[in-house]
Scaffold this active site. Structure first.
Site, short mmCIF file in Angstrom:
data_model
loop_
_atom_site.label_atom_id
_atom_site.label_comp_id
_atom_site.label_asym_id
_atom_site.label_seq_id
_atom_site.Cartn_x
_atom_site.Cartn_y
_atom_site.Cartn_z
N CYS A 1 0.96 -1.26 0.12
CA CYS A 1 0.06 0.02 -0.02
C CYS A 1 0.93 1.28 -0.02
O CYS A 1 0.28 2.37 -0.10
CB CYS A 1 -0.99 0.01 1.27
SG CYS A 1 -2.14 -1.54 1.23
N HIS B 1 -3.45 7.22 3.37
CA HIS B 1 -3.85 5.85 2.70
C HIS B 1 -5.32 5.67 3.07
O HIS B 1 -5.60 5.69 4.12
CB HIS B 1 -2.84 4.93 2.91
CG HIS B 1 -3.12 3.50 2.74
ND1 HIS B 1 -3.74 3.22 1.33
CD2 HIS B 1 -3.00 2.31 3.26
CE1 HIS B 1 -3.95 1.95 1.28
NE2 HIS B 1 -3.66 1.20 2.36
N ASN C 1 -10.26 0.13 -0.02
CA ASN C 1 -8.60 0.14 -0.37
C ASN C 1 -8.11 -0.50 -1.48
O ASN C 1 -8.49 -1.88 -1.65
CB ASN C 1 -8.29 -0.75 1.05
CG ASN C 1 -6.79 -0.65 1.09
OD1 ASN C 1 -5.89 -0.09 0.12
ND2 ASN C 1 -6.32 -1.21 2.21
N1 ACO Z 1 -18.86 -8.70 9.32
C1 ACO Z 1 -19.48 -9.09 10.47
N2 ACO Z 1 -18.51 -9.36 11.52
C2 ACO Z 1 -17.09 -9.46 11.07
C3 ACO Z 1 -16.62 -9.28 9.76
C4 ACO Z 1 -17.60 -9.02 8.95
N3 ACO Z 1 -17.13 -8.32 7.80
N4 ACO Z 1 -15.33 -9.31 9.85
C5 ACO Z 1 -14.88 -9.75 11.16
N5 ACO Z 1 -16.17 -9.82 12.00
C6 ACO Z 1 -16.19 -10.24 13.33
C7 ACO Z 1 -15.10 -11.03 13.97
O1 ACO Z 1 -15.49 -12.47 13.77
C8 ACO Z 1 -15.18 -10.64 15.21
O2 ACO Z 1 -16.10 -11.78 16.00
P1 ACO Z 1 -15.96 -12.22 17.17
O3 ACO Z 1 -15.60 -11.21 18.45
O4 ACO Z 1 -17.11 -13.13 17.48
O5 ACO Z 1 -14.70 -13.08 17.11
C9 ACO Z 1 -15.66 -9.24 15.42
O6 ACO Z 1 -16.07 -8.91 14.27
C10 ACO Z 1 -14.44 -8.33 15.81
O7 ACO Z 1 -13.63 -8.64 14.90
P2 ACO Z 1 -11.99 -7.80 14.60
O8 ACO Z 1 -11.44 -8.23 13.95
O9 ACO Z 1 -11.72 -7.46 16.38
O10 ACO Z 1 -12.74 -6.45 14.23
P3 ACO Z 1 -12.20 -4.93 14.25
O11 ACO Z 1 -12.90 -4.03 14.76
O12 ACO Z 1 -10.47 -4.80 14.49
O13 ACO Z 1 -12.58 -4.76 12.64
C11 ACO Z 1 -11.02 -4.72 10.58
C12 ACO Z 1 -11.80 -5.51 11.66
C13 ACO Z 1 -12.06 -3.70 9.78
C14 ACO Z 1 -10.57 -5.63 9.46
C15 ACO Z 1 -10.07 -3.96 11.21
O14 ACO Z 1 -9.25 -4.63 12.15
C16 ACO Z 1 -9.19 -3.17 10.04
O15 ACO Z 1 -9.52 -2.44 9.37
N6 ACO Z 1 -7.84 -3.22 10.30
C17 ACO Z 1 -6.92 -2.61 9.36
C18 ACO Z 1 -7.01 -3.48 8.01
C19 ACO Z 1 -6.35 -2.72 7.10
O16 ACO Z 1 -6.17 -1.47 7.18
N7 ACO Z 1 -5.58 -3.43 6.05
C20 ACO Z 1 -4.89 -2.92 4.96
C21 ACO Z 1 -3.40 -2.58 5.24
S1 ACO Z 1 -2.63 -1.89 4.07
C22 ACO Z 1 -1.85 -2.99 2.83
O17 ACO Z 1 -0.55 -3.28 2.80
C23 ACO Z 1 -2.91 -4.30 2.32
#
Ligand code: ACO
Length: 335
Positions: A120, A262, A292
């Protein structure tokens, strides 16, 4: 701010372009594909929809379309381009490079061409490279492209990652100039200690885990990510990179007209804005519409901001990114 001495060569962005596929994948569409809810996606990520390339569209197609628009906006001929750098984590194939395919597609016969891999952070790395090459005096016109088709490497059965990404490309013509504008400060960093397949990676398809039926069955050729950890790293690293680059330029955040972070997640963007002290009206956001697009996010956003006159000639823009690697970078540009 110290002004440059006369005749100092600067790397100026003389034109930009972007290409987003027409096909829209909404959160409601995703509700039909995985166990998720539109409201959950909006609350956790700020994303409402993303664009998906048609099956017969490759990264190089999006890149070439963005490049043609950048050439038009810079009013230059493809034959003037001396170097093409395509920043991508989703190349058309391992080799030849996507940059060589783009060179052919846009008819830039005088350019040499290669791909740059920084996930990214790709576009900011590419801009940093172009800045150095132009300041060295060896190059006058460089095409830097951020282009991705993440829909091809997303695991469409993994609800925690498939909701995040989209396809798209952006391009910039970077040219040598003695005008008092262009790239003022640029900074890139990396920490390979995080080059861990479990944090954020596409584990298979390279020399470590070649493509085998078994690896494909395990979906190791698709993105794997520890979202929460990546989130925490993003909100720490991007502010550090932004503040470091402001310091390099002898500027404060108040001097900046628009910050383009980003576009990974709205909550990350807002946390970055808060940590560096940028009011929300100076923070560019389009993650709601495109998700993204990895190496393409900041240049798609810059192109949009220029076309909508959110950024005008003379304005100071700060780009800041982070990505797999880990990699990070920031760039301050007077447009
Ligand atoms: N829909 C519904 N529930 C979901 C989903 C979904 N799409 N995805 C995960 N959940 C659930 C999980 O299973 C978990 O359930 P549990 O508590 O029963 O285990 C709950 O939601 C919470 O999960 P978390 O992973 O803790 O949720 P979080 O608030 O952290 O959000 C997310 C997840 C959106 C992925 C977040 O962590 C995020 O955006 N992280 C950064 C990702 C990113 O920026 N990546 C790109 C980097 S750049 C590159 O180089 C590609």
């Amino acid at each position: 701010m110290s002004r440059q001495s006369q005749n100092q060569i600067r790397a100026v962005i003389s034109g930009t372009g972007a290409d987003l596929p027409e096909k829209v994948l909404t959160n409601s569409d995703l509700e039909q594909m995985v166990d998720t809810e539109s409201d959950w996606i909006v609350q956790r990520t700020g994303i409402a929809e993303r664009r998906i390339a048609e099956q017969d569209t490759s990264t190089s197609d999006l890149a070439a379309n963005a490049a043609r628009r950048a050439l038009k906006s810079a009013q230059i001929d493809p034959l003037d381009i001396e170097l093409i750098v395509v920043c991508t984590a989703t190349p058309d194939m391992s080799f030849p490079s996507t940059a060589c395919v783009v060179q052919m597609k846009i008819g830039a016969k005088n350019a040499h061409a290669f791909d740059l891999s920084a996930a990214c952070s790709g576009f900011v790395y590419g801009l940093d490279l172009a800045d150095g090459m132009i300041k060295s005096g060896r190059y006058k016109t460089i095409l830097v492209i951020g282009a991705e088709t993440f829909s091809r490497i997303v695991n469409w059965t993994d609800r925690s990652t498939c909701i995040l990404f989209g396809d798209g490309a952006g391009a910039a013509i970077v040219q040598a100039s003695t005008e008092d504008r262009g790239i003022i400060a640029s900074y890139c960093g990396a920490d390979g200690a995080y080059a861990d397949t479990e944090l954020l990676a596409v584990p298979a398809g390279g020399s470590t885990l070649p493509v085998t039926a078994e690896n494909v069955k395990k979906q190791l050729h698709k993105i794997t990510m520890k979202g929460r950890e990546v989130f925490k790293l993003g909100v720490r690293i991007m502010p550090e990179a932004a503040l470091h680059t402001l310091q390099m330029a002898g500027l404060t955040v108040e001097d900046i007209d628009l910050v383009i972070p980003h576009q990974a997640n709205l909550r990350i963007i807002e946390a970055v804005g808060e940590r560096i002290g940028v009011p929300s009206e100076k923070l560019y956001i389009n993650v709601d519409r495109y998700g993204n697009t990895s190496a393409a996010t900041v240049i798609i956003a810059l192109d949009e901001a220029l076309r909508s006159k959110r950024v005008n000639s003379g304005d100071l823009v700060l780009l800041v990114t982070f990505g797999a690697g880990l990699t990070w970078g920031a760039s301050i540009i007077r447009m």
